[in-house]
Design a protein around this motif. Structure first.
Motif, PDB file in Angstrom:
ATOM      1  N   MET A   1       0.660  -1.275  -0.072  1.00 59.71           N
ATOM      2  CA  MET A   1      -0.099  -0.056  -0.184  1.00 59.71           C
ATOM      3  C   MET A   1       0.712   1.155  -0.087  1.00 59.71           C
ATOM      4  N   TYR A   2       2.086   1.215   0.679  1.00 58.63           N
ATOM      5  CA  TYR A   2       2.785   2.612   0.415  1.00 58.63           C
ATOM      6  C   TYR A   2       2.948   3.085  -0.800  1.00 58.63           C
ATOM      7  N   PRO A   3       3.355   2.153  -1.829  1.00 59.53           N
ATOM      8  CA  PRO A   3       3.497   2.933  -3.149  1.00 59.53           C
ATOM      9  C   PRO A   3       2.247   3.633  -3.662  1.00 59.53           C
ATOM     10  N   LEU A   4       1.178   2.675  -3.508  1.00 57.37           N
ATOM     11  CA  LEU A   4      -0.047   3.199  -4.067  1.00 57.37           C
ATOM     12  C   LEU A   4      -0.684   4.538  -3.156  1.00 57.37           C
ATOM     13  N   MET A   5      -0.452   4.462  -1.999  1.00 57.66           N
ATOM     14  CA  MET A   5      -0.764   5.702  -1.173  1.00 57.66           C
ATOM     15  C   MET A   5      -0.034   6.975  -1.683  1.00 57.66           C
ATOM     16  N   ARG A   6       1.153   6.842  -1.926  1.00 60.72           N
ATOM     17  CA  ARG A   6       2.157   7.913  -2.485  1.00 60.72           C
ATOM     18  C   ARG A   6       1.417   8.500  -3.999  1.00 60.72           C
ATOM     19  N   LYS A   7       1.061   7.322  -4.722  1.00 62.08           N
ATOM     20  CA  LYS A   7       0.419   7.433  -6.290  1.00 62.08           C
ATOM     21  C   LYS A   7      -0.559   8.222  -6.043  1.00 62.08           C
ATOM     22  N   ALA A   8      -1.386   8.177  -5.001  1.00 61.50           N
ATOM     23  CA  ALA A   8      -2.746   8.656  -4.666  1.00 61.50           C
ATOM     24  C   ALA A   8      -2.719  10.082  -4.334  1.00 61.50           C
ATOM     25  N   GLY A   9      -1.412  10.652  -3.880  1.00 55.62           N
ATOM     26  CA  GLY A   9      -1.084  12.063  -3.376  1.00 55.62           C
ATOM     27  C   GLY A   9      -0.884  12.022  -1.842  1.00 55.62           C
TER      28      GLY A   9
END
Length: 427
Positions: free
Chosen positions: A123-131
């Protein structure tokens, strides 16, 4: 009081000399036996051996083993996909997916660090990508990992219940409502964060067929909490037998999902031995510690001295919250519970408080220490997983630390939040 002064004085002296907590307690026990002469020194190792001579303690390595199998089998990926299909359109969707996945994964592992590592890696990469800012993404993931040892099964509750003679099944139930309230608090904060920082909504749309397919793919994983908790409260097996069933089921899932290999299995066995070896050594030492406390009548003496000073249960509960918040920030969960509970619980019982209420409350406060500096294990875990510094992860977790403290206060002064489910299921 002289015995108490010698015991605790030696213990803190050894800890100040950077001796590990468990060894410091053992040396303090031996020191008290040698100095006072009231206890034969040979009783210390005898009591340590007796401390682990309990069927229920088998649940600790077995639940740990099952949790590591879940992590090694990458079963969290299926959970993330399923939760994302259901909640991916919400404002701050990646935060919602993270928190909900942590809450579900919590019911599989019982470990905060395992939950943080497994969910965080995805989830960390996905959260960063989401802003999400790096520190806020790390803080939310680490805080979601706190739900692991609160929502059953819970390794700290197994240790506490076994050591203090409190029903582990009742403690598991007692942690459900506080865990859900804490998860709800995290979701409310995530919603505020998404609105405040104007995070974009996800444009992804999923059909009913896609949602059903994701549910089917994750059905095997989702059945594990039903197997564990349904088996325990349906009277099919004890918590220890439930842990064994979890290992068998997790192994079958790994084979079915083509994630099984003897190399992975042996690695999980090594990690389990390393983790639980330390825990059970502390449990053994704490049994000798508790024996000396009882032999020297230290809890009784402290209770007689403390009750007139604390006046009532409300002041006592405030003191318990403060003491355990400090202990949670400085010590591991197991040794802190095993050192402090035998001293503080008799005082609470004297004020008319339930041992179940106190046990679950103390566990929840200590578990909150997983995201409390300077030694928050989940913060170190997410820092290692994401590359975010410990200081940044701590700053990102600060709002969730406040939420945890609020939940602890609510559970302290509204005991029904803990005792309601055990009383309903037990009746």
């Amino acid at each position: 009081m002289a015995s108490a002064g010698i015991l605790f004085g030696l213990m803190f002296l050894f800890m100040f000399l950077c001796i590990p907590v468990g060894i410091a307690i053992a040396l303090a026990c031996c020191g008290l036996a040698l100095i006072t002469g009231t206890v034969d020194l040979s009783l210390i190792p005898s009591k340590m051996i007796m401390g682990n001579d309990s069927f229920i303690f088998l649940a600790v390595p077995m639940f740990t083993f099952a949790g590591y199998l879940m992590e090694e089998g990458n079963l969290s990926e299926r959970l993330v996909d399923w939760v994302n299909k259901l909640f991916g359109r919400a404002h701050g969707s990646m935060g919602v997916v993270t928190i909900v996945t942590c809450a579900i994964f919590a019911a599989l592992t019982g470990s905060g660090a395992a939950t943080t590592a497994s969910v965080g890696a995805i989830m960390y990469p996905l959260m960063r990508k989401a802003g999400y800012a790096d520190q806020d993404a790390a803080g939310i993931i680490a805080s979601g990992g706190v739900l692991g040892p609160i929502i059953p099964p819970s390794i700290p509750m197994i240790i506490y219940g076994s050591a203090m003679g409190v029903s582990i099944s009742a403690m598991f139930l007692g942690g459900v409502i506080p865990g859900l309230i804490m998860a709800g608090g995290f979701l409310v904060y995530n919603r505020w964060y998404a609105v405040h920082h104007k995070l974009p909504r996800s444009e992804a749309k999923y059909t009913v067929k896609e949602k059903l397919q994701a549910t089917w793919k994750s059905l095997g994983v989702l059945f594990l909490p039903v197997l564990i908790l349904g088996g325990i409260y349906g009277g099919l097996f004890t918590p220890t037998e439930a842990a064994a069933a979890a290992i068998v089921y997790s192994t079958i899932l790994m084979i079915f999902y083509k994630r099984f290999s003897f190399k992975r299995y042996f690695r999980v066995m090594q990690r389990t031995a390393s983790t639980t070896g330390v825990i059970l050594l502390i449990v053994a030492i704490s049994n000798a510690f508790s024996f000396l406390l009882t032999k020297e009548r230290i809890p009784t003496t402290l209770t007689d001295a403390a009750v007139p000073l604390l006046h009532n249960q409300y002041i006592y509960l405030a003191v318990v919250i403060i003491i355990f918040l400090i202990a949670g920030a400085l010590m591991d969960t197991a040794p802190a519970l095993l050192i402090l509970a035998p001293i503080l619980v008799p005082i609470g019982v004297e004020f008319g408080l339930s041992e179940l209420h106190l046990g679950v409350l103390m566990c929840i406060i200590m578990i909150s220490g997983l995201i409390t500096p300077p030694f928050g294990l989940n913060l170190f875990t997410i820092s290692s997983t994401s590359g975010v510094s410990f200081e940044k992860a701590t700053k990102g977790a600060l709002p969730m630390i406040i939420i945890c403290i609020i939940v602890c206060i609510l559970c302290a002064y509204i005991p029904q939040l803990i005792t309601f489910l055990p009383s309903v299921v037990g009746s």
